[in-house]
Design a protein around this motif. Structure first.
Motif, PDB file in Angstrom:
ATOM      1  N   ALA A 172       0.835  -1.208   0.000  1.00  9.79           N
ATOM      2  CA  ALA A 172       0.000   0.000   0.000  1.00  9.79           C
ATOM      3  C   ALA A 172       0.865   1.251   0.000  1.00  9.79           C
ATOM      4  O   ALA A 172       0.542   2.246  -0.680  1.00  9.79           O
ATOM      5  CB  ALA A 172      -0.929  -0.017   1.209  1.00  9.79           C
ATOM      6  N   ARG A 175       2.155   1.749  -3.477  1.00 11.03           N
ATOM      7  CA  ARG A 175       1.133   2.258  -4.387  1.00 11.03           C
ATOM      8  C   ARG A 175       0.885   3.734  -4.195  1.00 11.03           C
ATOM      9  O   ARG A 175       0.190   4.357  -4.991  1.00 11.03           O
ATOM     10  CB  ARG A 175      -0.191   1.507  -4.185  1.00 11.03           C
ATOM     11  CG  ARG A 175      -0.159   0.038  -4.578  1.00 11.03           C
ATOM     12  CD  ARG A 175      -1.580  -0.502  -4.722  1.00 11.03           C
ATOM     13  NE  ARG A 175      -2.393  -0.236  -3.564  1.00 11.03           N
ATOM     14  CZ  ARG A 175      -2.551  -1.076  -2.535  1.00 11.03           C
ATOM     15  NH1 ARG A 175      -1.884  -2.231  -2.542  1.00 11.03           N
ATOM     16  NH2 ARG A 175      -3.317  -0.778  -1.516  1.00 11.03           N
ATOM     17  N   GLU A 177      -0.612   5.030  -1.414  1.00 15.96           N
ATOM     18  CA  GLU A 177      -1.850   5.256  -0.665  1.00 15.96           C
ATOM     19  C   GLU A 177      -1.580   6.223   0.492  1.00 15.96           C
ATOM     20  O   GLU A 177      -0.492   6.275   1.052  1.00 15.96           O
ATOM     21  CB  GLU A 177      -2.390   3.934  -0.115  1.00 15.96           C
ATOM     22  CG  GLU A 177      -2.678   2.886  -1.167  1.00 15.96           C
ATOM     23  CD  GLU A 177      -3.894   3.219  -2.014  1.00 15.96           C
ATOM     24  OE1 GLU A 177      -4.533   4.244  -1.756  1.00 15.96           O
ATOM     25  OE2 GLU A 177      -4.200   2.451  -2.947  1.00 15.96           O
ATOM     26  N   GLY A 178      -2.625   6.985   0.846  1.00 11.89           N
ATOM     27  CA  GLY A 178      -2.512   7.929   1.937  1.00 11.89           C
ATOM     28  C   GLY A 178      -2.456   7.248   3.296  1.00 11.89           C
ATOM     29  O   GLY A 178      -2.833   6.087   3.455  1.00 11.89           O
ATOM     30  N   SER A 179      -1.979   7.978   4.286  1.00 11.11           N
ATOM     31  CA  SER A 179      -1.836   7.417   5.627  1.00 11.11           C
ATOM     32  C   SER A 179      -3.178   6.989   6.203  1.00 11.11           C
ATOM     33  O   SER A 179      -3.298   5.931   6.824  1.00 11.11           O
ATOM     34  CB  SER A 179      -1.167   8.444   6.553  1.00 11.11           C
ATOM     35  OG  SER A 179       0.118   8.780   6.083  1.00 11.11           O
ATOM     36  N   PHE A 181      -5.871   6.046   4.624  1.00 13.96           N
ATOM     37  CA  PHE A 181      -6.332   4.829   3.944  1.00 13.96           C
ATOM     38  C   PHE A 181      -5.624   3.604   4.495  1.00 13.96           C
ATOM     39  O   PHE A 181      -6.245   2.566   4.757  1.00 13.96           O
ATOM     40  CB  PHE A 181      -6.089   4.954   2.437  1.00 13.96           C
ATOM     41  CG  PHE A 181      -6.467   3.720   1.663  1.00 13.96           C
ATOM     42  CD1 PHE A 181      -7.755   3.554   1.173  1.00 13.96           C
ATOM     43  CD2 PHE A 181      -5.537   2.711   1.424  1.00 13.96           C
ATOM     44  CE1 PHE A 181      -8.110   2.419   0.470  1.00 13.96           C
ATOM     45  CE2 PHE A 181      -5.873   1.573   0.718  1.00 13.96           C
ATOM     46  CZ  PHE A 181      -7.172   1.432   0.239  1.00 13.96           C
ATOM     47  N   ILE A 182      -4.321   3.701   4.681  1.00  7.68           N
ATOM     48  CA  ILE A 182      -3.543   2.551   5.169  1.00  7.68           C
ATOM     49  C   ILE A 182      -3.956   2.175   6.587  1.00  7.68           C
ATOM     50  O   ILE A 182      -4.118   0.992   6.913  1.00  7.68           O
ATOM     51  CB  ILE A 182      -2.039   2.860   5.097  1.00  7.68           C
ATOM     52  CG1 ILE A 182      -1.606   3.051   3.635  1.00  7.68           C
ATOM     53  CG2 ILE A 182      -1.225   1.763   5.757  1.00  7.68           C
ATOM     54  CD1 ILE A 182      -0.179   3.486   3.469  1.00  7.68           C
ATOM     55  N   ARG A 185      -7.950   1.018   6.300  1.00 10.92           N
ATOM     56  CA  ARG A 185      -8.319  -0.065   5.397  1.00 10.92           C
ATOM     57  C   ARG A 185      -7.345  -1.235   5.382  1.00 10.92           C
ATOM     58  O   ARG A 185      -7.729  -2.361   5.050  1.00 10.92           O
ATOM     59  CB  ARG A 185      -8.439   0.496   3.959  1.00 10.92           C
ATOM     60  CG  ARG A 185      -9.543   1.540   3.784  1.00 10.92           C
ATOM     61  CD  ARG A 185     -10.911   0.931   3.975  1.00 10.92           C
ATOM     62  NE  ARG A 185     -11.162  -0.112   3.004  1.00 10.92           N
ATOM     63  CZ  ARG A 185     -11.628   0.099   1.770  1.00 10.92           C
ATOM     64  NH1 ARG A 185     -11.894   1.328   1.376  1.00 10.92           N
ATOM     65  NH2 ARG A 185     -11.830  -0.914   0.949  1.00 10.92           N
ATOM     66  N   GLU A 186      -6.101  -0.982   5.711  1.00 10.85           N
ATOM     67  CA  GLU A 186      -5.105  -2.045   5.654  1.00 10.85           C
ATOM     68  C   GLU A 186      -4.722  -2.587   7.039  1.00 10.85           C
ATOM     69  O   GLU A 186      -4.656  -3.785   7.248  1.00 10.85           O
ATOM     70  CB  GLU A 186      -3.834  -1.546   4.941  1.00 10.85           C
ATOM     71  CG  GLU A 186      -4.053  -1.135   3.506  1.00 10.85           C
ATOM     72  CD  GLU A 186      -4.356  -2.311   2.590  1.00 10.85           C
ATOM     73  OE1 GLU A 186      -4.122  -3.463   3.011  1.00 10.85           O
ATOM     74  OE2 GLU A 186      -4.824  -2.092   1.463  1.00 10.85           O
TER      75      GLU A 186
END
Length: 276
Positions: A172, A175, A177-179, A181-182, A185-186
């Motif tokens: 992530a 890719r 991805e923003g903090s 989002f990580i 979502r992750e």
């Protein structure tokens, strides 16, 4: 989910805890409808009536049916304890996961502040907050949620540190991805297991904290049939009519035991090594 439920019910503590929680859920949903009498009906001629055919668990100092108040009070006690625990868990999980993701000085600053708050006993912190916010069930809910947040943040961070090093988090990051989002979502979905176990155990503490604050006059207010408030009102008559205080005290104890047993069962069910 079906496999998790099967493993949960296979353990004695999980089966007993689930059965007790189903009974408590029934009381929360249908307790007022199943109550044999009006929980607020006053009968001065029936004051301190002992358990019998007319009042199965006896009557209190105002002649109110203890069983009816107990069944109605489940709705005033258990859902608020669940709400307080869920709010504290959500806030603590986000803070702990964010701290583990940021690392370095940010992690150090966040955790030192968490440690400072954790130095205050949870009950004392909740009492201070309720005293500042004012009496009432809603303020007690918010106070307990805030008191639970630091501990949940510490538990979540310890799990999230391992998740932070996993390949899907690195992917992530690669890719772009923003903090946020990580974190949401992750990482956060992958720390759910230990957090859920901790949450079920903390519900038991939330029930007891609610009862304590109601006992001290800072939670639910009369004439609400809240279990802790019932204990507080009955303490003056314990030698005259012990059944008034025994019934709500046992209800609080059974609720705490049920959530503790469920937490133990979930811990075993979520442990892959126990599959054999």
């Amino acid at each position: 989910m079906t496999d998790l439920l099967r493993r949960l019910l296979r353990t004695p503590q999980g089966a007993i805890g689930s059965a007790l929680l189903l009974l408590l859920l029934l009381l929360c949903i249908a307790g007022p409808a199943l109550a044999p009498r009006d929980p607020e009906a006053i009968d001065f001629l029936g004051r301190f009536r002992p358990p019998g055919a007319e009042n199965w668990l006896g009557a209190d100092q105002l002649g109110r049916d203890v069983l009816s108040r107990l069944m109605t009070g489940a709705r005033a006690t258990i859902p608020l304890a669940l709400l307080a625990t869920l709010l504290g868990t959500l806030a603590g999980a986000v803070i702990g996961t964010l701290s583990a993701y940021l690392g370095g000085r940010w992690d150090e600053a966040i955790m030192r502040n968490i440690d400072a708050v954790m130095a205050i006993p949870g009950l004392l912190l909740a009492l201070l907050l309720v005293s500042s916010l004012g009496k009432g069930s809603l303020n007690a809910t918010l106070a307990i949620a805030v008191a639970f947040t630091p501990g949940m943040a510490r538990v979540t961070r310890s799990v999230a540190l391992n998740v932070r090093a996993q390949d899907y988090v690195k992917a992530a990051l690669a890719r772009g991805e923003g903090s946020l989002f990580i974190v949401l979502r992750e990482m956060l979905p992958n720390v759910v297991g230990p957090v859920v176990v901790e949450t079920t155990i903390r519900v038991a503490f939330a029930v007891m904290l609610f009862a304590t604050m109601s006992f001290l006059g800072l939670g639910a207010q009369p004439p609400a049939p809240e279990w802790g408030l019932m204990v507080a009102e009955a303490r003056r008559f314990v030698h005259q009519a012990p059944w008034i205080i025994l019934a709500p005290a046992l209800a609080i104890a059974v609720t705490a035991i049920a959530f503790n047993l469920l937490g133990d069962g979930l811990r075993d069910a979520l442990n892959p090594r126990d599959e054999r």
